[in-house]
Design an enzyme around this catalytic site. Structure first.
Site, PDB file in Angstrom:
ATOM      1  N   LYS A  26       0.835  -1.206   0.000  1.00  9.47           N
ATOM      2  CA  LYS A  26       0.000   0.000   0.000  1.00  9.47           C
ATOM      3  C   LYS A  26       0.865   1.250   0.000  1.00  9.47           C
ATOM      4  O   LYS A  26       0.647   2.163  -0.798  1.00  9.47           O
ATOM      5  CB  LYS A  26      -0.911  -0.032   1.239  1.00  9.47           C
ATOM      6  N   ARG A  96      -3.082   3.468   8.385  1.00  7.76           N
ATOM      7  CA  ARG A  96      -3.363   2.302   7.542  1.00  7.76           C
ATOM      8  C   ARG A  96      -2.217   1.312   7.603  1.00  7.76           C
ATOM      9  O   ARG A  96      -1.067   1.703   7.694  1.00  7.76           O
ATOM     10  CB  ARG A  96      -3.577   2.751   6.088  1.00  7.76           C
ATOM     11  N   GLY A 105      -8.292  -7.048   4.317  1.00 10.43           N
ATOM     12  CA  GLY A 105      -9.109  -7.173   5.519  1.00 10.43           C
ATOM     13  C   GLY A 105      -8.379  -7.749   6.709  1.00 10.43           C
ATOM     14  O   GLY A 105      -8.992  -8.041   7.730  1.00 10.43           O
ATOM     15  N   HIS A 468     -16.513  -8.670   1.447  1.00  6.08           N
ATOM     16  CA  HIS A 468     -15.471  -9.564   1.947  1.00  6.08           C
ATOM     17  C   HIS A 468     -15.611 -10.959   1.355  1.00  6.08           C
ATOM     18  O   HIS A 468     -14.662 -11.537   0.833  1.00  6.08           O
ATOM     19  CB  HIS A 468     -15.550  -9.621   3.474  1.00  6.08           C
ATOM     20  N   ARG A 574      -0.066 -47.935 -13.949  1.00  7.86           N
ATOM     21  CA  ARG A 574       0.096 -48.833 -12.800  1.00  7.86           C
ATOM     22  C   ARG A 574      -0.786 -50.054 -13.005  1.00  7.86           C
ATOM     23  O   ARG A 574      -1.995 -49.993 -12.755  1.00  7.86           O
ATOM     24  CB  ARG A 574      -0.286 -48.094 -11.509  1.00  7.86           C
ATOM     25  N   GLY A 779      10.583 -42.423  -9.346  1.00  8.54           N
ATOM     26  CA  GLY A 779       9.373 -42.644  -8.551  1.00  8.54           C
ATOM     27  C   GLY A 779       9.581 -41.929  -7.234  1.00  8.54           C
ATOM     28  O   GLY A 779      10.015 -42.497  -6.244  1.00  8.54           O
ATOM     29  N   ASP A 782       8.117 -43.133  -3.533  1.00  5.90           N
ATOM     30  CA  ASP A 782       8.901 -44.113  -2.786  1.00  5.90           C
ATOM     31  C   ASP A 782      10.306 -43.596  -2.493  1.00  5.90           C
ATOM     32  O   ASP A 782      10.854 -43.850  -1.432  1.00  5.90           O
ATOM     33  CB  ASP A 782       8.983 -45.440  -3.552  1.00  5.90           C
ATOM     34  N   CYS A 844       7.617 -39.575 -12.186  1.00  9.04           N
ATOM     35  CA  CYS A 844       6.226 -40.004 -12.215  1.00  9.04           C
ATOM     36  C   CYS A 844       5.591 -40.023 -10.833  1.00  9.04           C
ATOM     37  O   CYS A 844       4.530 -40.580 -10.641  1.00  9.04           O
ATOM     38  CB  CYS A 844       6.095 -41.362 -12.890  1.00  9.04           C
ATOM     39  N   TYR A 864      10.858 -35.422 -19.225  1.00  3.22           N
ATOM     40  CA  TYR A 864       9.420 -35.242 -19.070  1.00  3.22           C
ATOM     41  C   TYR A 864       8.990 -35.360 -17.610  1.00  3.22           C
ATOM     42  O   TYR A 864       9.732 -35.892 -16.784  1.00  3.22           O
ATOM     43  CB  TYR A 864       8.631 -36.250 -19.920  1.00  3.22           C
TER      44      TYR A 864
END
Ligand code: ADP
Ligand code: MG
Ligand code: MG
Length: 892
Positions: A26, A96, A105, A468, A574, A779, A782, A844, A864
């Site tokens: 602000k 303020r 708020g 609000h 899976r 993985g 795990d 993954c 990926y």
């Protein structure tokens, strides 16, 4: 000497818009607006460093602060031509708060500070409006007593209500100066009674009281909750701005309002806002009177007959419109503005990046890029990936019959159904036990945030589009209907009455935040269309992105959803998930419980055609895109029958006695299945299972290849490998099966064999394993469990404490532990590549859909990420931002 105070006003400022860290959002933006030559009431900002000092020195201010504040007050007085503390010519100020990140708020503002029994008389005289002067004074007493003296505001509301009832008034504006004087006397008596002291008359005492209250409010419960929900560090602190007052309550040519430079709900490029004549401060958002539209267009669209600002005060309106254009160009983003008009003159009180729905975010970013205001890359960088979730969620089925009980304002789009609750606490309690709720309130306040978070959607009976409830719901991406005035809520009876129907707590309600409808019961929902700006922005993201995005999917349904969301293959299928469905679970159980290889083979023979069809279908849907299929992974006991009926059914299918079955099930019991007989261990101990799966994969590929006319390439992934030797055993079986199927069918299916890296040993030995593996898929679920030695299923009792106490920066199962698990990923990537430079690397785990973890994957150079279908768009965007090296600033 440290500079603690920064002045602004008179078309210049000591601070700038870039000094958010020091001046708070602000304060920095007030300085920036002053520097831009906009009409900003003069003032000064006490920096966030004072807040830090305050908390580091048992709530003491730095020594030089007082002198710096005095000097700044004097400068403000010069510009305003008034003197703070001078009853004959009083400078009145607002106090303020403002942190680095906007916390709407969260902390309270005090207006009209400096008024006392003497200066109110002057104000009445100089303004020529007694009513205004006493209205301002009573507001000040009310706000100051509440915020600084901690006297509950309902005491003051009760006094006011009693007076209104007594006099037969409806609106606050009906009260005369005389009435306000009486109210002030009653207020002061209340303060004396509640605090044991008279209301402070010394303006300097008032000022320091208010400054202290702002700093103290940084640690109030509301602020702490908001920071926790929004990941705002406590160390940032808040700044305090003290600013000369301007008055929107000086009669019919004065007003106060809030506006967005674009529609925060839809993103449409239209000025959008509300105002009230003869009002002050938070009147607009408090829902006390129904606010009026700023533009004629909005008034007409809303069918309102209350005049717009455009017609009521055309000059101030024109000035305001020009200001909105200037600010939007300057900040190159949609702005949320607060302004006041004092006797026809416009004053700007605040500007900040406007909170908006995900839909609006997209539209604003795409349109601003098309307008040339920002680049396409800026647009991509602006969207918070997680916010896309809002768009991927259900809307009410267009074909559903709707008989709304009530229609309120379309405050935040999306639809939701749930049980009615009337309190935030109740919303949270029910949510914690897995129930879906709609929070119904007359209005909401910052105390309700936790309940709004817990609810599927929010309904209020009072308040406008900037109330609000509306603002917070849009920020959270929750559907919200506000100001549904025909609903009568009775908190005591726990009922709501609407459209002649009485609904109780626990009854089901559906809301449509896109059009404001409130409907009884659960209404059918559909998935939204992913076209328009969504498609445009995702296209830009795809251009910027380096990593591919795949999905974790095994059912045809998931695979189709994944493709529709732009998945570029399946990164993890899976196979065990395919084992649970329908009839096949019986055959799976037979296989597990068989005591001989022959018994197992008999059961596997039943499974083969089913698996073959499953794989063929997946290959067909993915139509040539890569599909990585993981061999059976979980501990076998997960498939076992539990109930007597299930045991009887399997026993019958196998032709054995139930007690024999129970005994075999007991044999398979493990103390710690997570580290037990699972993954590659099953494939080594019972090679016939992996053989069947490999056969199903190759035959499925042949089948799909014939159907689609596309050559289908299979990627077969071996889970939970710790040594190269393990992989080699299984690999030999798969290779043999590939040859067998090629011979039988005359079709050679191209394939790759790879492994999951999900054990620390595998990560360390990646160089060796890569001699046999053509790809690695991390993985990380795990890998996190085994690296941290934390079982995800057992972590609930302590992990929460770890994250709230800051012992861990985040839940490591949600956001990858980059220092630990990430180090192993890095090592494995390096060592794998050293052996096999073209090795394909992906992730993954759950982390594949988490933006922060995706940024890490980019930094390690993975090829990926793979995530659940619904997170694919999020991952595409996060991968683009990671490639651009930019993170979205949260505006949604
Ligand atoms: P919040 O952070 O809750 O929005 P603000 O500090 O913006 O709190 O104050 C709330 C409202 O009080 C503003 O929108 C504005 O209407 C009013 N206000 C604040 N300072 C002044 C001032 N100097 N003159 C007139 N009104 C003010
Ligand atoms: Mg406020
Ligand atoms: Mg404000």
């Amino acid at each position: 000497m440290t500079k603690w105070v920064y002045s602004f006003g008179g078309e210049k400022a000591e601070g700038t818009g870039r000094m958010r860290d020091l001046l708070g959002g602000k304060g920095a933006n007030l300085a920036e607006m002053a520097n831009l030559g906009l009409p900003v009431p003069p003032g000064f900002t006490i920096s966030t460093e004072v807040c830090t000092h305050f908390y580091a020195h048992s709530k003491q201010y730095p020594g030089e602060l007082q002198a710096q504040v005095e000097a700044a007050l004097k400068a403000v007085g010069m510009l305003a031509e008034r003197v703070f503390g001078d009853a004959a010519n009083p400078l009145l100020v607002s106090v303020r708060s403002g942190a680095r990140a906007s916390m709407p708020g969260m902390m309270d503002t005090v207006l009209n500070l400096g008024l006392n029994d003497a200066s109110v008389v002057t104000l009445a005289k100089t303004s020529g409006d007694e009513r205004f002067a006493y209205d301002s004074y009573r507001r000040f007493i009310q706000m100051y007593s509440n915020v600084v003296l901690d006297i509950d505001h309902h005491h003051f509301e009760d006094i006011l209500e009693a007076m209104k009832e007594d006099k037969g008034y409806i609106l606050d504006t009906d009260l005369s100066a005389e009435d306000w004087r009486a109210i002030i006397a009653a207020y002061k008596a209340k303060v004396q009674e509640a605090s044991g002291k008279p209301f402070p008359q010394d303006p300097r005492q008032q000022l320091w009281g208010a400054i202290g209250a702002v700093f103290s409010s940084w640690m109030n419960q509301r602020a702490i909750t908001y920071r926790r929900l929004n990941d705002i560090p406590e160390s940032w602190g808040t700044a305090v701005s003290v600013q000369a007052m301007v008055f929107g309550n000086m009669g019919e040519t004065s007003a106060t309002g809030v506006a967005f430079t674009r529609n925060p709900s839809t993103g449409a490029n239209e000025l959008y806002g509300e105002f009230l004549v003869n009002a002050q401060g938070e009147d607009v958002v408090a829902g006390i009177r129904t606010p009026q539209n700023i533009t004629e267009a909005a008034r007409k669209a809303a069918g309102s007959d209350a005049p717009s600002l455009e017609t009521l005060m055309p000059e101030a309106f024109a000035r305001f419109v020009a200001t909105t254009h200037l600010l939007e160009k300057h900040y190159r983003d949609m702005q949320d503005l607060e302004f006041t008009i004092e006797r026809g003159k416009l004053w700007m009180l605040q500007t900040r990046g406007g909170k908006r729905t995900a839909r609006a975010s997209l539209r604003v970013a795409v349109e601003m890029a098309n307008e040339g205001l920002i680049s396409q890359e800026d647009a991509v960088a602006r969207i918070e990936p997680a916010s896309l979730d809002q768009l991927l969620h259900p809307m009410i089925d267009p074909k559903a019959i709707r008989n709304p009980l009530a229609i309120g304002l379309p405050a935040s789009p999306g639809a939701a159904s749930g049980e009615i609750v009337f309190s935030a606490d109740e919303a949270e309690q029910l949510r914690n036990i897995g129930r879906k709720v709609i929070l119904v309130r007359i209005e909401t306040s910052p105390e309700d945030i936790h309940g709004m978070h817990a609810a599927e959607g929010i309904v209020t009976t009072r308040g406008g589009m900037t109330s609000h409830a509306a603002v917070v719901a849009r920020g959270m991406g929750k559907p919200c209907v506000s100001g549904a005035g025909t609903i009568r809520v009775d908190y005591a009876a726990q009922t709501m009455v609407a459209g002649g129907v009485t609904l109780k707590k626990g009854d089901i309600l559906t809301i449509d935040g896109g059009n404001g409808q409130v409907l009884q019961g659960a209404i059918a929902m559909v998935k939204p269309e992913l076209t328009g700006e969504f498609a445009t922005l995702m296209g830009w993201a795809d251009q910027a992105r380096r990593m591919k995005v795949r999905a974790n999917a095994e059912t045809p349904q998931d695979a189709r959803v994944a493709r529709s969301f732009g998945a570029e293959g399946i990164g993890l299928c899976r196979t065990e998930h395919m084992f649970f469905e329908g009839e096949r679970i019986v055959a799976v159980r037979e296989m597990i419980l068989a005591e001989t290889e022959a018994g197992r083979r008999a059961a596997l023979a039943k499974l083969l055609p089913i698996q073959r069809r499953d794989f063929a279908e997946l290959f067909e849907i993915m139509n040539g895109l890569p599909v990585t299929i993981r061999l059976l992974d979980p501990p076998l006991h997960e498939f076992l029958p539990h109930t007597e009926a299930e045991i009887a059914e399997v026993a019958k299918a196998m032709g054995v006695a139930p007690q024999k079955l129970r005994a075999r099930a007991a044999d398979l019991h493990e103390v710690n299945p997570m580290l037990g007989f699972r993954g590659v261990r099953i494939a080594i101990r019972y090679p016939e299972i992996a053989e069947m799966q490999a056969r199903a994969i190759f035959e499925g590929a042949v089948e799909a290849g014939a159907k689609t006319g596309q050559p289908i390439k299979a990627e077969i992934m071996v889970p939970l490998v710790m040594t190269k030797a393990e992989l080699d055993v299984v690999k030999a079986n798969i290779v043999a099966m590939a040859e067998a199927v090629a011979k039988e069918t005359g079709v050679v299916v191209p394939y790759e064999i790879g492994t999951m890296i999900e054990l620390p040993r595998a990560a360390l030995r990646a160089g060796d394993i890569a001699k046999s593996a053509e790809f690695f898929s991390f993985g990380t679920n795990d890998l996190t469990q085994t690296t941290l030695g934390v079982s995800r299923d057992d972590a609930a009792s302590f992990l929460g404490t770890y994250t709230t106490r800051g012992v861990l920066p985040a839940d490591p199962f949600v956001t990858l532990d980059q220092e630990g698990v990430g180090e192993l990923v890095k090592i494995a990537a390096e060592r794998g590549r050293a052996t096999r430079p073209d090795i394909k690397l992906g992730i993954c785990g759950e982390h594949g859909g988490d933006p922060a973890s995706i940024a890490f994957c980019e930094s390690v150079g993975l090829d990926y990420v793979s995530c659940s279908p619904f997170r694919v768009p999020i991952a595409r965007l996060a991968a683009a931002q990671a490639a651009l090296g930019r993170k979205a600033a949260s505006t949604a």
